[in-house]
Design an enzyme around this catalytic site. Structure first.
Site, PDB file in Angstrom:
ATOM      1  N   GLY A  87      29.213 -56.114   7.400  1.00 50.15           N
ATOM      2  CA  GLY A  87      28.742 -56.579   6.095  1.00 50.15           C
ATOM      3  C   GLY A  87      29.376 -57.912   5.765  1.00 50.15           C
ATOM      4  NE  ARG A  90      34.161 -65.439   7.414  1.00 51.56           N
ATOM      5  CZ  ARG A  90      34.599 -66.375   8.217  1.00 51.56           C
ATOM      6  NH1 ARG A  90      35.468 -67.258   7.780  1.00 51.56           N
ATOM      7  NH2 ARG A  90      34.178 -66.438   9.449  1.00 51.56           N
ATOM      8  CE  LYS A 110      30.606 -68.263   8.446  1.00 49.05           C
ATOM      9  NZ  LYS A 110      29.842 -68.533   9.674  1.00 49.05           N
ATOM     10  CG  ASP A 122      41.488 -64.668   3.831  1.00 56.63           C
ATOM     11  OD1 ASP A 122      40.337 -64.606   4.331  1.00 56.63           O
ATOM     12  OD2 ASP A 122      42.293 -65.570   4.116  1.00 56.63           O
ATOM     13  NE  ARG A 173      25.020 -68.388   7.406  1.00 60.11           N
ATOM     14  CZ  ARG A 173      25.723 -67.550   8.184  1.00 60.11           C
ATOM     15  NH1 ARG A 173      26.179 -67.969   9.341  1.00 60.11           N
ATOM     16  NH2 ARG A 173      25.973 -66.337   7.800  1.00 60.11           N
ATOM     17  NE  ARG A 180      24.115 -61.077   9.131  1.00 58.36           N
ATOM     18  CZ  ARG A 180      24.881 -62.118   9.426  1.00 58.36           C
ATOM     19  NH1 ARG A 180      25.371 -62.243  10.636  1.00 58.36           N
ATOM     20  NH2 ARG A 180      25.167 -63.020   8.513  1.00 58.36           N
ATOM     21  CG  ASP A 249      28.012 -58.784  14.054  1.00 61.26           C
ATOM     22  OD1 ASP A 249      28.158 -58.425  15.228  1.00 61.26           O
ATOM     23  OD2 ASP A 249      28.825 -59.506  13.457  1.00 61.26           O
TER      24      ASP A 249
HETATM   25  P1  AMP Z   1      32.077 -63.128  12.278  1.00 67.07           P
HETATM   26  O1  AMP Z   1      33.100 -63.047  13.360  1.00 67.07           O
HETATM   27  O2  AMP Z   1      32.191 -64.346  11.420  1.00 67.07           O
HETATM   28  O3  AMP Z   1      30.685 -62.881  12.763  1.00 67.07           O
HETATM   29  O4  AMP Z   1      32.446 -61.937  11.296  1.00 67.07           O
HETATM   30  C1  AMP Z   1      32.465 -60.591  11.661  1.00 67.07           C
HETATM   31  C2  AMP Z   1      32.704 -59.759  10.438  1.00 67.07           C
HETATM   32  O5  AMP Z   1      33.992 -60.013   9.887  1.00 67.07           O
HETATM   33  C3  AMP Z   1      31.739 -59.989   9.297  1.00 67.07           C
HETATM   34  O6  AMP Z   1      31.508 -58.761   8.663  1.00 67.07           O
HETATM   35  C4  AMP Z   1      32.489 -60.941   8.396  1.00 67.07           C
HETATM   36  O7  AMP Z   1      32.050 -60.868   7.064  1.00 67.07           O
HETATM   37  C5  AMP Z   1      33.907 -60.426   8.548  1.00 67.07           C
HETATM   38  N1  AMP Z   1      34.913 -61.460   8.285  1.00 67.07           N
HETATM   39  C6  AMP Z   1      35.228 -62.518   9.078  1.00 67.07           C
HETATM   40  N2  AMP Z   1      36.216 -63.234   8.528  1.00 67.07           N
HETATM   41  C7  AMP Z   1      36.552 -62.644   7.366  1.00 67.07           C
HETATM   42  C8  AMP Z   1      37.508 -62.913   6.340  1.00 67.07           C
HETATM   43  N3  AMP Z   1      38.331 -63.962   6.396  1.00 67.07           N
HETATM   44  N4  AMP Z   1      37.539 -62.067   5.288  1.00 67.07           N
HETATM   45  C9  AMP Z   1      36.734 -61.014   5.208  1.00 67.07           C
HETATM   46  N5  AMP Z   1      35.818 -60.700   6.139  1.00 67.07           N
HETATM   47  C10 AMP Z   1      35.728 -61.502   7.203  1.00 67.07           C
HETATM   48 MG    MG Z   2      28.948 -62.782  12.143  1.00 69.20          MG
END
Ligand code: AMP
Ligand code: MG
Length: 477
Positions: A87, A90, A110, A122, A173, A180, A249
């Site tokens: 989900g 961030r 984002k 965070d 974005r 997805r 995802d």
């Molecule tokens: P990503 O690697 O950007 O595709 O993210 C994978 C998952 O981790 C997604 O659900 C993002 O929303 C979550 N996510 C990545 N970075 C953060 C962050 N700093 N804080 C909270 N959720 C994160």
């Molecule tokens: Mg992602």
């Protein structure tokens, strides 16, 4: 009247008409001292958001534009093969807007703070990776590759703590949608019987409206997504792009490239090219991308089974029938693209051998992928590194009834001269970290015209300097 003049009804909110399990309404978490560091003027005009141009309070999430109704989307996903509930941890979807050509796009922030999906995170993003996404996504767009776009990057004025303190940022974005493969995995597993059929109808109406009334919407959707991904991955392969984290995802059903993390363009041709620090086994290596895409599409098809046919065996047969088309579709796009790169208008059976021999020779000679094609010259004034291959290509060209100028023109339209070279991206991002945006903006301007024959500084055409260490990318956090 331009839409932006009536901001009370700027956004539409069709996604939030889906069952409530698909989202959580929540507002971005305000930031201390936002400053807009990049603004995409042309895209802003297309979207009709000129009156909010460069407004750091809006594009950081401090102030909501118009009738925005922010929400975080629910999804799941296979990350490096393992299934997890995810989900938007961030990100906040502000809403959708319909462009003058009738297409609907999402606007999403984002790095805009924690949500119910944040788990231990965070909710924040770091300046460098957000600028990286901006630069590479805009470069992909200029290359003609379907992608989400980037409207703005705002520095938050806050420090984000990773292995070390880093400047925080929010990226805006723009996407055909943020649906997805993982959204469908979530729908199939969320325990709400209406969720999956509603999502299928929604996705089809949004991405393939001409088939929305089909008897079996799930079948049409599967066909659409398989075809869209076959085309997309072929374009990645032709351009030498490595996504780096093709988790389910991070695969959009629209067929756009999404979630730019550790992605990079290959310099020297090598199918085993991997840049991501976390991809130790090379799961998402350049040469694996078509088979990983098919793996992801198979996970997608699995989520649709109950909606394909009430009898499971029949449903599986239907799904397999569509999945089987992926390879042929992919290969067809790829071969067509390769023929264009070599200036071929006609089709001969042995073309594939000719292409294969060139790639083989490039691999053996550690040739730069982009430069090899960009400098290939049918008139043959400069020496080509593989004399015997070059002679075969010339013979092949001689068998098509076209003058060299026509061949060259076709090649110039298919072979970019400039790509986001890793060493240049790195230098631009380092400077941006020191508050010098000039190298970033200069690089961005060059990347906007990748096929232009206009004179550009030699540094944009070259591969990495020999002293440049093997390139390693880190997940965009
Ligand atoms: P990503 O690697 O950007 O595709 O993210 C994978 C998952 O981790 C997604 O659900 C993002 O929303 C979550 N996510 C990545 N970075 C953060 C962050 N700093 N804080 C909270 N959720 C994160
Ligand atoms: Mg992602």
């Amino acid at each position: 009247m331009p839409k932006s003049l009536n901001s009370d009804c700027f956004f539409e909110h069709t996604y939030s008409e889906l069952p409530e399990v698909f989202f959580e309404a929540c507002v971005p978490v305000p930031v201390a001292d936002p400053v807009c560091v990049v603004w995409n003027d042309a895209l802003g005009k297309t979207l009709g958001v000129e009156s909010w141009a460069e407004d750091a309070h809006i594009w950081s999430g401090n102030r909501l534009p118009g009738n925005a109704r922010p929400l975080a989307q629910a999804y799941a996903g296979h990350q490096f093969g393992g299934f997890t509930m995810l989900g938007d941890g961030r990100a906040h979807l502000l809403g959708e807007t319909v462009l003058t050509d009738g297409s609907r796009v999402d606007l999403q922030l984002k790095g805009s703070g924690r949500t119910v999906f944040s788990r231990g995170g965070d909710g924040r993003a770091v300046l460098e990776p957000m600028l990286r996404e901006y630069l590479i996504s805009e470069a992909m767009h200029a290359l003609g590759i379907p992608t989400t776009r980037s409207l703005a990057v705002v520095r938050t004025g806050e420090t984000v703590h990773r292995e070390r303190p880093l400047p925080g940022a929010v990226l805006t974005r723009v996407a055909a949608s943020h649906l997805r493969v993982g959204t469908f995995q979530y729908a199939a597993g969320c325990g709400e019987p209406e969720a999956l059929p509603a999502l299928i109808r929604y996705a089809l109406a949004r991405h393939s409206p001409q088939t929305a009334d089909a008897e079996t919407p799930a079948l049409e959707l599967l066909r659409f997504v398989v075809a869209a991904q076959a085309g997309l991955i072929a374009q990645w392969m032709l351009a030498g792009f490595v996504h780096g984290v093709m988790n389910t995802d991070n695969m959009a059903v629209s067929g756009e490239t999404i979630d730019y993390g550790p992605c990079a363009f290959m310099d020297r041709y090598d199918p085993e090219t991997v840049f991501s620090s976390i991809d130790r086994e090379g799961r998402y290596a350049y040469g694996n991308q078509p088979s990983i895409a098919l793996w992801n599409l198979s996970r997608f098809a699995e989520t649709l089974l109950t909606e394909l046919h009430p009898a499971e065996a029949k449903a599986i047969e239907m799904a397999e029938g569509v999945l089987k088309t992926f390879e042929g579709l992919f290969h067809g796009h790829w071969l067509k693209g390769m023929r264009a790169k070599l200036g071929l208008f006609t089709e001969e059976e042995a073309d594939e051998v000719l292409i294969g021999e060139l790639l083989e020779s490039m691999h053996r000679n550690q040739a730069d992928y982009t430069r090899t094609f960009a400098e290939l010259d049918p008139e043959g004034t400069n020496a080509f590194f593989d004399v015997s291959w070059y002679a075969k290509w010339r013979e092949r060209l001689a068998r098509q009834p076209l003058p060299p100028e026509a061949v060259l023109e076709r090649m110039r339209g298919a072979n970019p001269r400039v790509i986001p070279r890793n060493h240049l991206v790195e230098a631009a991002l380092n400077a941006a970290g020191e508050s010098d945006m000039a190298p970033f903006k200069e690089l961005l301007a060059v990347l906007r015209e990748p096929f232009s024959q206009k004179e550009v500084s030699e540094k944009y055409l070259q591969g990495p300097p020999t002293a440049f260490p093997p390139y390693v990318t880190y997940c965009g956090t």
